[in-house]
Every structure is written in C-alpha cells, then in structure tokens.
Design an enzyme around this catalytic site. Structure first.
Site, PDB file in Angstrom:
ATOM      1  N   HIS A 113      57.591 -88.962  15.041  1.00 55.45           N
ATOM      2  CA  HIS A 113      58.552 -87.871  14.819  1.00 55.45           C
ATOM      3  C   HIS A 113      59.995 -88.378  14.810  1.00 55.45           C
ATOM      4  O   HIS A 113      60.921 -87.572  14.889  1.00 55.45           O
ATOM      5  CB  HIS A 113      58.418 -86.800  15.913  1.00 55.45           C
ATOM      6  CG  HIS A 113      57.293 -85.844  15.692  1.00 55.45           C
ATOM      7  ND1 HIS A 113      57.343 -84.838  14.752  1.00 55.45           N
ATOM      8  CD2 HIS A 113      56.080 -85.745  16.271  1.00 55.45           C
ATOM      9  CE1 HIS A 113      56.216 -84.147  14.784  1.00 55.45           C
ATOM     10  NE2 HIS A 113      55.422 -84.685  15.688  1.00 55.45           N
ATOM     11  N   LYS A 167      55.022 -87.946   7.846  1.00 61.86           N
ATOM     12  CA  LYS A 167      56.029 -86.967   8.287  1.00 61.86           C
ATOM     13  C   LYS A 167      57.310 -87.186   7.469  1.00 61.86           C
ATOM     14  O   LYS A 167      57.307 -86.908   6.278  1.00 61.86           O
ATOM     15  CB  LYS A 167      56.223 -87.069   9.796  1.00 61.86           C
ATOM     16  CG  LYS A 167      54.979 -86.555  10.526  1.00 61.86           C
ATOM     17  CD  LYS A 167      55.079 -86.538  12.040  1.00 61.86           C
ATOM     18  CE  LYS A 167      53.864 -85.842  12.634  1.00 61.86           C
ATOM     19  NZ  LYS A 167      53.153 -86.623  13.634  1.00 61.86           N
ATOM     20  N   SER A 201      56.618 -83.941  20.542  1.00 61.09           N
ATOM     21  CA  SER A 201      56.642 -82.893  19.512  1.00 61.09           C
ATOM     22  C   SER A 201      56.662 -81.478  20.069  1.00 61.09           C
ATOM     23  O   SER A 201      56.979 -80.542  19.357  1.00 61.09           O
ATOM     24  CB  SER A 201      55.452 -83.068  18.588  1.00 61.09           C
ATOM     25  OG  SER A 201      54.261 -82.888  19.314  1.00 61.09           O
TER      26      SER A 201
HETATM   27  C1  LIG Z   1      51.671 -86.960  13.918  1.00 57.85           C
HETATM   28  C2  LIG Z   1      51.553 -87.986  14.965  1.00 57.85           C
HETATM   29  C3  LIG Z   1      50.541 -88.949  14.911  1.00 57.85           C
HETATM   30  C4  LIG Z   1      49.458 -88.938  13.869  1.00 57.85           C
HETATM   31  O1  LIG Z   1      49.957 -89.352  12.627  1.00 57.85           O
HETATM   32  P1  LIG Z   1      48.952 -89.406  11.388  1.00 57.85           P
HETATM   33  O2  LIG Z   1      49.531 -90.475  10.518  1.00 57.85           O
HETATM   34  O3  LIG Z   1      48.989 -88.060  10.761  1.00 57.85           O
HETATM   35  O4  LIG Z   1      47.621 -89.766  11.907  1.00 57.85           O
HETATM   36  C5  LIG Z   1      50.508 -89.923  15.903  1.00 57.85           C
HETATM   37  N1  LIG Z   1      51.429 -89.942  16.884  1.00 57.85           N
HETATM   38  C6  LIG Z   1      52.399 -89.010  16.979  1.00 57.85           C
HETATM   39  C7  LIG Z   1      53.384 -89.078  18.099  1.00 57.85           C
HETATM   40  C8  LIG Z   1      52.489 -87.999  16.023  1.00 57.85           C
HETATM   41  O5  LIG Z   1      53.427 -87.071  16.124  1.00 57.85           O
END
Ligand SMILES: *Cc1c(COP(=O)(O)O)cnc(C)c1O
Length: 419
Positions: A235, A266, A207
């Site tokens: 992502h 997301k 990210s």
């Molecule tokens: C956003 C993210 C998470 C966490 O996701 P949530 O469902 O909000 O806990 C875990 N791993 C990665 C790579 C992320 O970008």
C-alpha cells in the site's frame, strides 16, 4: 489398523459436507460478515459505473489512477503485440523474456535494492519468502530462528509464517502489538543471543488504519540486533514519499531496508503480480528456492510490459504522486470540516469512523445510492464499536469528484445522525 482417535467425529458423506458448508454460509449472512460483490460496468477509474449510474470510486487501491491510464493501456497493448499473451511456462523452463528481467531491474533500482524477483502476486511472494529463507538449515543443527511480526500484518505474511513454522518446527513467532515499537524492541532485547536468525516483519502501511510503520526506528533496531528487516510495501510503493518510493522514503531510510515485498496490483498499474526486492545473493537464492516462483506461471507479458511502464512513469516525474497527495490532503481536511471523525494521518486510505456495524452498512448503502462507491469495515475485521467506512483517494480523482463525494457524505451523515 489403528484408529485415528477414539473421539473422532462420525464420517461425513458428501451430502453432509455440502450441507455443513451451506450452514457456514448461512451463519456468515446472519452475522453480516458475508462478502457481497457489486459488479462494475466498464473499467476501473476515479469514477465507475454501477447499474448504469456514475459513482465516485472510493474503494479501490488504484492510487495513481494507472489502472486505465492511456500510457499503461498502450504499454499493455505493445506488450501483447510484441511478446504475446502468455508464456505457458514457469520462469526457469521457458518463461523468461527480456521484459521480465527489465522489470525486475527497474523495481530494484526504484526501491534502492540490489535486485528483485517477480512472483504471480505479493501473496505468493510473501508466502515464498519465509519458507525459502528459514526452511533451510544451511547445514546447521540444534538451532532456532525467530520472526517478530506486527499483530496486524497482512494475511499473506501471517500465512507465510504459518507455513514455515509448520514445515520446520525450528521457527518461533513473536507477534507484537500493532505498531508497538517498545514491545518489539524489548522482545528483541530479551531474546538477544538465543536465536540463530531473526527476522522483523512489518507492513509498511496498514490497510485498516492507513498509517505507516516508523521505519527509521526499525532500521536502527535491525542494525543493533543484526536482524533481517522485511517490509511489505503493497500500500506504499507509488503512494508515500515525495517520489512514491514508499514508506522508507517517507521515513528517510530509502535504500536501508533489507527486504521489501510489494504488489503490482495496487498503485503500480493495478493488474496483478508481486515481487521481493533485496540483496542480490538473497534474490538469486529465492530464484532457486521459492516454491511459488518455481512451480507457478510467469507473469503474462502484457502485465510485465505495462508494470514496467508504471515504474518508468514514476521515475520520470512525480506529478501523479503529488496529485495523489494533494487530493488526499483535501479530502482529509474537508471530511473533518463536515464534522466526521477520521483516523488522522497522511495516507490516501482515510478511515471515517462511524461506530456501530449497522451504521457503516447503512451508510455505505445510502452512499452508493448517492453515487459514491465505498466499503465499510466492521467487527471482526476491526475491533467492536470501531466500524468505519474506508475511503481511498486516488490521483484519478479531480477536486470536483471529491466535492461530489463530500456532498453525499454530508447528506447521508446528517440523515443517519452521524454528524
Ligand atoms: C494487497 C496486499 C497484498 C497482496 O497483494 P497481491 O499482489 O494482490 O497478492 C500483500 N500484502 C499487503 C500488505 C497488501 O496490502
């Protein structure tokens, strides 16, 4: 009574604890690492309102624009009407409805795995996975397991590995340099035959950089070393690949990843919830052994129903994914044409490199004044001197929104001497 340690610190009363906490916060302010939350009026979208002012949103993970999409809202409403607000239970007591099972089947089908299991978040899912798998001796003694983990993997993977290492003492960690496949490959060769179980863990998409792991290499290596390949697609699902099936689709290895974790928070609706997808026997095992699954509440029915709809939408047609890709290409090309330096790639995360932390702070503040909501990243989140603004493009944007953002970038960039 034995004393804990001869060099222990003096006792902290409650007053001194709170005062120490206060000093920590002050330090965060002084080092400019204090995280400020800017409240949004109304809903998440391609544009949002901040203090009554319309801003192009370039800081959300709402890649497909589903967070306030009419079909998703409708599905959430139907879910609420038909299945209620909550289940007041964990899954195995009385917290499973048909939609939870349907959603799990849908996720597995979409990602090309045999089965999937929901968790309250991807954070929880990642924490669960390593402990459930490697916290089990399977009746053996005198063994060691190893996890190979990219140095820039998400915090939840790092924490999951930490938990299992503390709990078992039988799990070793090899953190390889970020996306350094050569180093990873060499380590697995050096360790060949020395470990009971090997897991290779990587984010599909990282990210901070908006780049992806070259999964075709990972798949080959995992096969060669008989290692379990774990990929976090948070992502990437709904984002990469022509049909949004993520990094494996992008790399031509769809259906060949052992374990995929991901989020529903997301691209796939943007509410909350996470999952692990993989072989049926592993998923069945996690239903028995995952502690966050066993001891934490079921996903609320409106979220399960709306997330199911998000996957169905993508399965029906890929127009939103294609729009996201077109918007991303447009922004990446035009921001470079303005003279900004970006990290090249194809992902809608577009890091615009500005150098010093102070520049990133000034720029994001000025951009908000010009109607662009964007966040800066600086040391210690990224290396010193590599401060950046992280733009995140969405299918919720129209070219006209992106044009407004670009105009603001040009104005502010010139004013601050970045271009
Ligand atoms: C956003 C993210 C998470 C966490 O996701 P949530 O469902 O909000 O806990 C875990 N791993 C990665 C790579 C992320 O970008």
């Amino acid at each position: 009574m034995t004393s804990l340690s001869s060099t222990r610190a003096s006792k902290m009363g409650k007053d001194s604890i709170y005062s120490a906490i206060g000093s920590e916060l002050k330090k965060a302010h002084e080092s400019k690492t204090f995280k400020i939350e800017v409240p949004i009026d109304g809903e998440q979208g391609g544009n949002v309102e901040v203090d009554g002012k319309k801003c192009v949103m370039l800081a959300s993970n709402n890649y497909l624009g589903l967070a306030n999409h009419p079909r998703i809202r409708e599905a959430a409403k139907l879910g609420l009407e038909r299945y209620g607000f909550g289940m007041a239970s964990v899954r195995f007591l009385c917290g499973t409805q048909k939609i939870h099972l349907e959603l799990e089947e849908q996720i597995a089908r979409f990602l090309g795995t045999e089965s999937a299991i929901l968790h309250s978040s991807c954070y929880a899912a990642n924490e669960a996975f390593f402990l459930a798998l490697m916290g089990n001796d399977f009746g053996q003694t005198g063994f060691k397991d190893i996890i190979y983990s990219d140095a820039l993997n998400h915090a939840s993977i790092i924490d999951g590995i930490r938990v299992v290492r503390q709990a078992t003492k039988t799990t070793d960690l090899k953190a390889y340099r970020h996306n350094d496949f050569e180093q990873l490959s060499q380590s697995t060769q050096d360790n060949d035959g020395q470990y009971r179980m090997s897991v290779i863990a990587t984010d599909g998409v990282f990210s901070m950089e908006g780049e992806y792991a070259p999964l075709q290499n990972f798949v080959e290596l995992a096969k060669k070393r008989d290692a379990i390949l774990f990929v976090d697609e948070s992502h990437a699902t709904g984002v990469l690949g022509k049909t949004g099936r993520g990094t494996p689709e992008q790399c031509g290895v769809h259906g060949q990843i052992d374990v995929i974790s991901g989020t529903l928070g997301k691209a796939m609706g943007g509410a909350s919830g996470g999952f692990i997808a993989g072989k049926k026997v592993l998923i069945d095992f996690l239903r028995q052994k995952s502690r966050p699954y066993t001891f934490s509440n079921t996903l609320p029915p409106p979220i399960a129903a709306a997330s199911l709809e998000a996957f169905k939408m993508l399965e029906e047609d890929n127009s939103l994914v294609l729009k996201l890709h077109a918007n991303t290409e447009y922004f990446r090309r035009e921001i470079k044409n303005l003279g900004f330096k970006i990290l090249d790639g194809i992902h809608p995360i577009v890091p615009v490199m500005v150098g010093e932390a102070a520049t990133a702070m000034d720029m994001s503040r000025e951009l908000l004044g010009e109607g662009v909501y964007i966040r800066g990243l600086w040391y210690p989140v990224v290396p010193q001197g590599e401060a950046r603004l992280r733009a995140q493009i969405s299918a919720a944007h129209e070219f006209s929104d992106i044009d407004r953002a670009l105009q603001a970038f040009q104005k502010v960039g010139k004013k601050l001497g970045v271009i």
